[in-house]
Enzyme design. Sequence first.
Site, PDB file in Angstrom:
ATOM      1  N   GLY A 295       0.804  -1.221   0.000  1.00 20.53           N
ATOM      2  CA  GLY A 295       0.000   0.000   0.000  1.00 20.53           C
ATOM      3  C   GLY A 295       0.831   1.263   0.000  1.00 20.53           C
ATOM      4  O   GLY A 295       0.298   2.356  -0.220  1.00 20.53           O
ATOM      5  N   VAL A 296       2.141   1.129   0.249  1.00 17.28           N
ATOM      6  CA  VAL A 296       3.050   2.278   0.207  1.00 17.28           C
ATOM      7  C   VAL A 296       3.765   2.227  -1.143  1.00 17.28           C
ATOM      8  O   VAL A 296       4.588   1.348  -1.378  1.00 17.28           O
ATOM      9  CB  VAL A 296       4.070   2.244   1.358  1.00 17.28           C
ATOM     10  N   GLY A 299       7.356   2.542  -6.369  1.00 18.75           N
ATOM     11  CA  GLY A 299       7.894   1.953  -7.590  1.00 18.75           C
ATOM     12  C   GLY A 299       7.966   2.924  -8.749  1.00 18.75           C
ATOM     13  O   GLY A 299       8.932   2.937  -9.519  1.00 18.75           O
ATOM     14  N   SER A 324       8.344  -7.613 -19.404  1.00 22.85           N
ATOM     15  CA  SER A 324       7.543  -7.926 -18.218  1.00 22.85           C
ATOM     16  C   SER A 324       6.749  -9.219 -18.363  1.00 22.85           C
ATOM     17  O   SER A 324       6.297  -9.569 -19.463  1.00 22.85           O
ATOM     18  CB  SER A 324       6.560  -6.785 -17.935  1.00 22.85           C
ATOM     19  N   HIS A 409       2.738  -0.425 -14.490  1.00 24.23           N
ATOM     20  CA  HIS A 409       3.465   0.318 -15.530  1.00 24.23           C
ATOM     21  C   HIS A 409       2.571   1.322 -16.250  1.00 24.23           C
ATOM     22  O   HIS A 409       2.988   2.461 -16.514  1.00 24.23           O
ATOM     23  CB  HIS A 409       4.095  -0.652 -16.529  1.00 24.23           C
TER      24      HIS A 409
END
Length: 471
Positions: A295-296, A299, A324, A409
Site C-alpha cells: 500500500g506504500v 515503484g 515484463s 506500468h
Amino acid sequence: MGWAADWIEQTKLWVRGAEGGKADGQQRPLLQRLEATLRRGQEALSPRDLRRLLQDMQQVADAALSDVEGGRHALVLMDWYARADAAARKDFWLLAIEQFGPDAKALQAARDRYDRAGSDVERSEAEMALRRALISSRTRLLQRFAQPQGGMEFLVNMRAELLALPKAEQRYVALDAELEHLFSSWFDVALLELRSLNWDSPASLLEKLIQYEAVHDIRSWADLKNRLDSDRRCYGFFHPRMPNVPLIFVEVALLDKLAGSMEPLLDESAAAANLAKANTAIFYSISNTQTGLKGVSFGDSLIKHVVETLTQEFPKLKQFATLSPIPGLRSWLGKHGDAALAELDEKQKAALKQAAGGSDAAHLLAALDDPAALKDRSPVRAAAMFCAARYLGRETAKGRPLDAVARFHLGNGARVERLNWAADLSSKGLKQSMGLMVNYLYDLKRLDKHRSLLAQGKIPVSSEIESLCKA
C-alpha cells in the site's frame, strides 16, 4: 458534512475498542481478562502477564517521557515480542488497538462540531479539532518503536504478520490501518536514497538481492554476477533507518534494441553488450522486498529516478522499456477465453479447431504446452496472441487494467508496446502466460498523455497491439 463523514468512515477502525470486532473463538473480551484473576481456556497470557504487558506498553507511550527514553522501553518490548508466540503477539496487538486508540466520545464530539459549523472559519476550526481528536496514544506508541536501532524493521515485519492473517480476523485491522498511515509518511520517496548495486557491494547486500528477487529467481552467484555485469545496472531504494535492506530494486539491461526474450538476458555465457551502441534500457525485473509496506507506493518514483540516473551516465539512451511477465493471462484465458475466441471470424475458428482439436479456450490452452514448437503462422499461436492483446489492451475492471503488472506500468505512464512469443519458457513463465511476455514502453514525452487516457478508462497501446486486438 460529507467530508467529515468520509474521514470518520476511513478512520473509524482507529477508535478505542475496535467496535464491531469479534473475539477469537470463545476468548473473553480483553477488558474482562485485564480485570480477572485466573486464565481461562486457550488464552495466551494470564491476566497478570497481560496487565504487566499493558504497563510496559504504557511506559513506551508515556507522553511525559522523551522519545529517546520511550525508545529504550520499546527495546525491552521488542525483545519480549521476539520471544513471544503467535497467540501472545495477538494479545499485544489487541492491547495496542483497544487501550491506545482515540477517545470515541471526543472523536464524536469533534465530528458533531464540524457538522454544525456554519461558516468557513468555524469549519476550519472544527477541522483542526477533528484532526486533534484522531491523534491517539497508539500513534505515539508506534512512533516510539521506530526510535531504536532495528525498530523500523520491527514495525514493518509486524505489519507483514498482520497482513498474513486470514480475512476473517477483522479485529486487528485498526493496527494495520494505522501502521500503513504512518508508513506512508515515514517511507516518503523524499526520504529514500537511490543506490547503485554492483558486484563490489557488500556480500550481505547481494544475498538480499538473491533472497528478494520476485520475478526471475536468481539461481546462483554466477547468475547474480551476470545480472551485475558491465552492460547491466541494478538500483534500489533504501530508507535511512533500514540502511542494509533494499525496499525495492530494479534490474536493467543496456541494449541496442527492445528485448524480446529472457534467455539472452539470463545467459551466463553470453558476452556483455557493447555499451557504445546501447540506446535502450530494459527494466526486466522490479521486486518489492517488504510485504509489510504493502500500500506504500514508491515503484513509480524508482523508475523516474533510474531513468534520470541512466540518462546522465549514458546520454545516448533514447528508449526506456520493460520486458515484463503477464501473471494473470492464463487464469483469465481459462475463465474468459471462450468469450474472446468467439470474436474470431469463421475462417480463424475453423483453422484453430483443426490445429487444436477445438476452438474454445480449453483446447487452446492444451495446445500451448510447448509454445516454442509452434511456427509463426500457427493458428494456435495467432489465437493466443489475439487473446493476450485483448487481455492487456482491452480488458479492465473499474477502469483499471486487469493485470497487476500492467496496472503498475500503465499507471506510471507507459503503454503496451509489444508482445513477445516464447519469451519466458521457465516453469513459472509457462504457468502464468504460456511463455508470453510484454514490453511496456516509457515514452518520456507522452507519459502524461498516457496517464490521461488511462484515467478515461482507455488503455494506451501501440499500433502493433491495436492491430492484434482486431479479430
